[in-house]
Motif scaffolding. Structure first.
Motif, short mmCIF file in Angstrom:
data_model
loop_
_atom_site.label_atom_id
_atom_site.label_comp_id
_atom_site.label_asym_id
_atom_site.label_seq_id
_atom_site.Cartn_x
_atom_site.Cartn_y
_atom_site.Cartn_z
N LEU A 6 23.46 35.24 33.60
CA LEU A 6 24.62 35.64 32.81
C LEU A 6 25.85 35.25 33.62
CD1 LEU A 6 25.94 37.15 30.43
CD2 LEU A 6 25.56 39.29 31.68
N SER A 7 26.68 34.40 33.04
CA SER A 7 27.83 33.86 33.77
C SER A 7 29.11 33.98 32.95
CB SER A 7 27.62 32.38 34.10
OG SER A 7 26.44 32.19 34.82
N ILE A 8 30.20 34.21 33.65
CA ILE A 8 31.53 34.20 33.04
C ILE A 8 32.30 33.05 33.68
CG2 ILE A 8 33.70 35.45 32.69
CD1 ILE A 8 32.07 38.06 32.94
N LEU A 9 32.90 32.21 32.83
CA LEU A 9 33.62 31.05 33.32
C LEU A 9 34.96 30.94 32.60
CD1 LEU A 9 30.38 30.07 32.58
CD2 LEU A 9 31.12 28.31 34.16
N LYS A 96 30.36 41.46 24.33
CA LYS A 96 30.64 42.69 25.09
C LYS A 96 31.15 42.37 26.50
CE LYS A 96 28.54 46.99 26.54
NZ LYS A 96 27.87 48.09 25.91
N VAL A 97 30.49 41.47 27.17
CA VAL A 97 30.86 41.11 28.54
C VAL A 97 32.26 40.50 28.59
CG1 VAL A 97 30.33 39.45 30.38
CG2 VAL A 97 28.53 40.92 29.49
N LEU A 98 32.55 39.58 27.67
CA LEU A 98 33.88 38.94 27.68
C LEU A 98 34.98 39.93 27.34
CD1 LEU A 98 33.17 35.43 26.12
CD2 LEU A 98 33.62 36.01 28.51
N GLU A 99 34.70 40.83 26.41
CA GLU A 99 35.69 41.85 26.05
C GLU A 99 35.98 42.76 27.25
OE1 GLU A 99 38.55 43.30 23.91
OE2 GLU A 99 37.26 41.71 23.13
N GLU A 100 34.94 43.23 27.89
CA GLU A 100 35.09 44.11 29.05
C GLU A 100 35.79 43.39 30.21
OE1 GLU A 100 31.70 46.89 30.07
OE2 GLU A 100 31.73 45.62 31.87
N PHE A 101 35.36 42.16 30.49
CA PHE A 101 35.93 41.37 31.58
C PHE A 101 37.43 41.15 31.35
CE2 PHE A 101 37.09 37.45 33.75
CZ PHE A 101 36.49 37.59 34.98
N SER A 102 37.80 40.81 30.11
CA SER A 102 39.22 40.52 29.83
C SER A 102 40.09 41.77 29.94
CB SER A 102 39.39 39.86 28.46
OG SER A 102 38.97 40.71 27.44
N TYR A 120 34.86 42.25 39.43
CA TYR A 120 34.17 42.69 38.22
C TYR A 120 32.71 42.87 38.60
CZ TYR A 120 32.25 42.70 33.48
OH TYR A 120 31.59 43.03 32.33
N LYS A 121 32.22 44.10 38.53
CA LYS A 121 30.90 44.41 39.09
C LYS A 121 29.81 44.64 38.04
CE LYS A 121 32.65 45.50 43.41
NZ LYS A 121 33.26 44.28 43.83
N ALA A 122 30.13 44.55 36.76
CA ALA A 122 29.20 45.00 35.72
C ALA A 122 28.16 43.97 35.29
CB ALA A 122 29.98 45.48 34.51
N LEU A 123 28.26 42.71 35.71
CA LEU A 123 27.33 41.69 35.20
C LEU A 123 25.87 42.01 35.50
CD1 LEU A 123 28.69 38.05 35.48
CD2 LEU A 123 28.39 39.49 33.49
N ASP A 124 25.57 42.42 36.72
CA ASP A 124 24.18 42.75 37.08
C ASP A 124 23.66 43.90 36.21
OD1 ASP A 124 23.48 40.93 39.22
OD2 ASP A 124 25.02 41.95 40.39
N ILE A 125 24.52 44.87 35.93
CA ILE A 125 24.14 46.01 35.10
C ILE A 125 23.82 45.55 33.68
CG2 ILE A 125 25.00 48.16 34.07
CD1 ILE A 125 26.72 48.42 36.71
N HIS A 126 24.69 44.69 33.12
CA HIS A 126 24.46 44.18 31.77
C HIS A 126 23.19 43.32 31.71
CE1 HIS A 126 28.02 45.80 30.00
NE2 HIS A 126 28.83 45.14 30.80
N LEU A 127 22.99 42.50 32.72
CA LEU A 127 21.80 41.64 32.73
C LEU A 127 20.53 42.50 32.75
CD1 LEU A 127 20.88 38.65 32.85
CD2 LEU A 127 20.82 38.88 35.33
N ALA A 128 20.53 43.55 33.53
CA ALA A 128 19.37 44.45 33.59
C ALA A 128 19.20 45.22 32.27
CB ALA A 128 19.51 45.42 34.76
#
Length: 191
Positions: A6-9, A96-102, A120-128
């Motif tokens: 899961l990546s944000i770019l 969800k991830v892009l909304e939260e990240f922004s 931004y620390k939530a990516l690992d949580i979302h991936l799991a």
């Protein structure tokens, strides 16, 4: 059903910029993990670079599906999953991830940010959390606009490439891949 990456770019004018990423490579052998991770980073960047602003697409590469969402503000996300993972749930995750990240990271930091500077620390949580799509889907209301949005399915990475361009050449030129990963690619692709 499995999510691997899961990546944000940020989609720049000529290339994309990785802001944050999370990986679950436990299904790969220990010795393959770093090369697999580099290839997932490379693939995610390439897909974002080749996707239009305001688009969602799914790209099939071997037994994997790479789902991408590039927003009109250039913020983008890619999730790499196996082909059995439900597309609708994957795009719900990206939304969800892009909304939260922004909301958490200032847009002024997107063009020049990198995984070390972006807080931004939530990516690992979302991936799991999204590893089990049935649980994740029950926790998420799928937005009607997602169902109405045209999602393009590319059959292979090759369909994203421009005429005359070869994936092998892009791999050799890539800044994201180390020499070991390039050798790994050659052995896997049979070249």
């Amino acid at each position: 059903m499995k999510l691997y990456s899961l990546s944000i770019l940020h989609k720049g004018a000529t290339k994309s910029n990785l802001l944050k990423s999370a990986y679950d490579l436990s299904s790969f052998s220990f010795f393959q993990r770093s090369s697999v991770q580099e290839f997932m980073t490379f693939t995610s960047a390439l897909i974002v670079e080749r996707s239009a602003h305001g688009s969602r697409a799914s790209v099939k590469e071997q037994e994997y599906l790479c789902h991408v969402y590039v927003r009109n503000d250039s913020l983008s996300a890619v999730v790499i999953a196996d082909s059995e993972y439900p597309q609708r749930v994957a795009f719900t995750l990206l939304d969800k991830v892009l909304e939260e990240f922004s909301r958490q990271v200032e847009s002024i930091d997107w063009p020049s940010g990198n995984p070390d500077t972006i807080n931004y620390k939530a990516l690992d949580i979302h991936l799991a959390k999204y590893q089990n799509p049935r649980e994740a889907d029950a926790m998420t209301k799928v937005q009607a606009e997602l169902d109405e949005t045209k999602i393009i399915l590319h059959n292979t990475m090759e369909s994203l490439l421009e005429r005359g361009e070869k994936l092998d050449d892009l791999v050799q030129k890539s800044e994201h891949l180390g020499n070991q990963s390039k050798v790994f690619y050659k052995t896997v692709s049979g070249d």
